[in-house]
Design a protein around this motif. Sequence first.
Motif, PDB file in Angstrom:
ATOM      1  N   ASP A   2     -14.228  30.647 -15.645  1.00  0.00           N
ATOM      2  CA  ASP A   2     -15.138  30.375 -14.551  1.00  0.00           C
ATOM      3  C   ASP A   2     -14.530  29.302 -13.644  1.00  0.00           C
ATOM      4  O   ASP A   2     -14.021  28.290 -14.120  1.00  0.00           O
ATOM      5  CB  ASP A   2     -16.467  29.901 -15.137  1.00  0.00           C
ATOM      6  CG  ASP A   2     -17.550  29.736 -14.092  1.00  0.00           C
ATOM      7  OD1 ASP A   2     -17.327  30.134 -12.937  1.00  0.00           O
ATOM      8  OD2 ASP A   2     -18.620  29.216 -14.441  1.00  0.00           O
ATOM      9  N   SER A   3     -14.563  29.523 -12.346  1.00  0.00           N
ATOM     10  CA  SER A   3     -13.939  28.571 -11.417  1.00  0.00           C
ATOM     11  C   SER A   3     -14.642  27.222 -11.458  1.00  0.00           C
ATOM     12  O   SER A   3     -14.021  26.179 -11.233  1.00  0.00           O
ATOM     13  CB  SER A   3     -13.968  29.129  -9.998  1.00  0.00           C
ATOM     14  OG  SER A   3     -15.297  29.271  -9.549  1.00  0.00           O
ATOM     15  N   ARG A   4     -15.911  27.210 -11.767  1.00  0.00           N
ATOM     16  CA  ARG A   4     -16.663  25.965 -11.873  1.00  0.00           C
ATOM     17  C   ARG A   4     -16.128  25.127 -13.035  1.00  0.00           C
ATOM     18  O   ARG A   4     -15.944  23.919 -12.923  1.00  0.00           O
ATOM     19  CB  ARG A   4     -18.138  26.308 -12.097  1.00  0.00           C
ATOM     20  CG  ARG A   4     -19.096  25.204 -11.972  1.00  0.00           C
ATOM     21  CD  ARG A   4     -20.512  25.762 -12.018  1.00  0.00           C
ATOM     22  NE  ARG A   4     -20.708  26.562 -13.211  1.00  0.00           N
ATOM     23  CZ  ARG A   4     -21.606  26.290 -14.162  1.00  0.00           C
ATOM     24  NH1 ARG A   4     -22.373  25.241 -14.051  1.00  0.00           N
ATOM     25  NH2 ARG A   4     -21.727  27.069 -15.215  1.00  0.00           N
ATOM     26  N   ILE A  12     -10.344  18.214 -10.988  1.00  0.00           N
ATOM     27  CA  ILE A  12     -10.869  16.910 -10.588  1.00  0.00           C
ATOM     28  C   ILE A  12     -10.153  15.756 -11.284  1.00  0.00           C
ATOM     29  O   ILE A  12      -9.738  14.797 -10.620  1.00  0.00           O
ATOM     30  CB  ILE A  12     -12.403  16.860 -10.785  1.00  0.00           C
ATOM     31  CG1 ILE A  12     -13.070  17.821  -9.793  1.00  0.00           C
ATOM     32  CG2 ILE A  12     -12.937  15.454 -10.620  1.00  0.00           C
ATOM     33  CD1 ILE A  12     -14.558  17.971  -9.961  1.00  0.00           C
ATOM     34  N   PRO A  13      -9.936  15.799 -12.637  1.00  0.00           N
ATOM     35  CA  PRO A  13      -9.187  14.687 -13.244  1.00  0.00           C
ATOM     36  C   PRO A  13      -7.745  14.578 -12.744  1.00  0.00           C
ATOM     37  O   PRO A  13      -7.215  13.474 -12.616  1.00  0.00           O
ATOM     38  CB  PRO A  13      -9.207  15.012 -14.740  1.00  0.00           C
ATOM     39  CG  PRO A  13     -10.366  15.898 -14.931  1.00  0.00           C
ATOM     40  CD  PRO A  13     -10.495  16.670 -13.664  1.00  0.00           C
ATOM     41  N   LEU A  14      -7.118  15.710 -12.438  1.00  0.00           N
ATOM     42  CA  LEU A  14      -5.761  15.669 -11.913  1.00  0.00           C
ATOM     43  C   LEU A  14      -5.733  15.025 -10.530  1.00  0.00           C
ATOM     44  O   LEU A  14      -4.836  14.233 -10.221  1.00  0.00           O
ATOM     45  CB  LEU A  14      -5.170  17.076 -11.876  1.00  0.00           C
ATOM     46  CG  LEU A  14      -3.674  17.171 -11.681  1.00  0.00           C
ATOM     47  CD1 LEU A  14      -2.939  16.430 -12.796  1.00  0.00           C
ATOM     48  CD2 LEU A  14      -3.231  18.617 -11.658  1.00  0.00           C
ATOM     49  N   VAL A  15      -6.723  15.322  -9.709  1.00  0.00           N
ATOM     50  CA  VAL A  15      -6.819  14.688  -8.384  1.00  0.00           C
ATOM     51  C   VAL A  15      -7.030  13.187  -8.542  1.00  0.00           C
ATOM     52  O   VAL A  15      -6.424  12.383  -7.826  1.00  0.00           O
ATOM     53  CB  VAL A  15      -7.950  15.339  -7.552  1.00  0.00           C
ATOM     54  CG1 VAL A  15      -8.259  14.526  -6.312  1.00  0.00           C
ATOM     55  CG2 VAL A  15      -7.590  16.759  -7.180  1.00  0.00           C
ATOM     56  N   LEU A  70      -5.201  10.891 -15.892  1.00  0.00           N
ATOM     57  CA  LEU A  70      -4.285  11.675 -16.726  1.00  0.00           C
ATOM     58  C   LEU A  70      -4.846  11.896 -18.124  1.00  0.00           C
ATOM     59  O   LEU A  70      -4.722  12.983 -18.683  1.00  0.00           O
ATOM     60  CB  LEU A  70      -2.924  10.980 -16.814  1.00  0.00           C
ATOM     61  CG  LEU A  70      -2.076  11.006 -15.547  1.00  0.00           C
ATOM     62  CD1 LEU A  70      -0.837  10.158 -15.748  1.00  0.00           C
ATOM     63  CD2 LEU A  70      -1.702  12.423 -15.188  1.00  0.00           C
ATOM     64  N   LYS A  71      -5.482  10.872 -18.680  1.00  0.00           N
ATOM     65  CA  LYS A  71      -6.084  11.005 -20.003  1.00  0.00           C
ATOM     66  C   LYS A  71      -7.187  12.057 -19.982  1.00  0.00           C
ATOM     67  O   LYS A  71      -7.248  12.916 -20.867  1.00  0.00           O
ATOM     68  CB  LYS A  71      -6.645   9.656 -20.453  1.00  0.00           C
ATOM     69  CG  LYS A  71      -7.310   9.697 -21.790  1.00  0.00           C
ATOM     70  CD  LYS A  71      -7.915   8.347 -22.151  1.00  0.00           C
ATOM     71  CE  LYS A  71      -8.756   8.456 -23.403  1.00  0.00           C
ATOM     72  NZ  LYS A  71      -9.522   7.233 -23.642  1.00  0.00           N
TER      73      LYS A  71
END
Length: 129
Positions: A2-4, A12-15, A70-71
């Motif tokens: 799922d894209s969500r 989001i965490p990578l951003v 990153l974590k």
Amino acid sequence: MDSRIKRRMLIIPLVYAVVGAIIGFLMIYFIEHQLINMFHAVSKVEIEVKANFPYFVYLILAFSFAIPGLKAFILNLIAVRQWRSGLSPSCPVCGFPMIQRIARRGPYIGQCFWGCYQYPKCCGKIHIG
């Protein structure tokens, strides 16, 4: 997937990690230039001043802002891989992957259960026993 779920758990965490690294490098850049400007203001001597911080200090300080993102990205990547391989169930309420947790209070204190990734937004859980 799922894209969500992909957006919430991986992108989001990578951003956050990338933005944290950029903010870290910008802070180091401005701190170095402020130190040089303070030296010129205090000494009133126009000489070539360069703050010679070792390169690894720049990297450590810059990535200290990126470590939380990153974590979260790595832990979520592991959770998504387990979910895809069938090692962890999907939440019965929202469909997101579930994470194995340990009860800290209530009648099941110290016992394991599957809790929704989105907790406290979603309170789906499966008692393991």
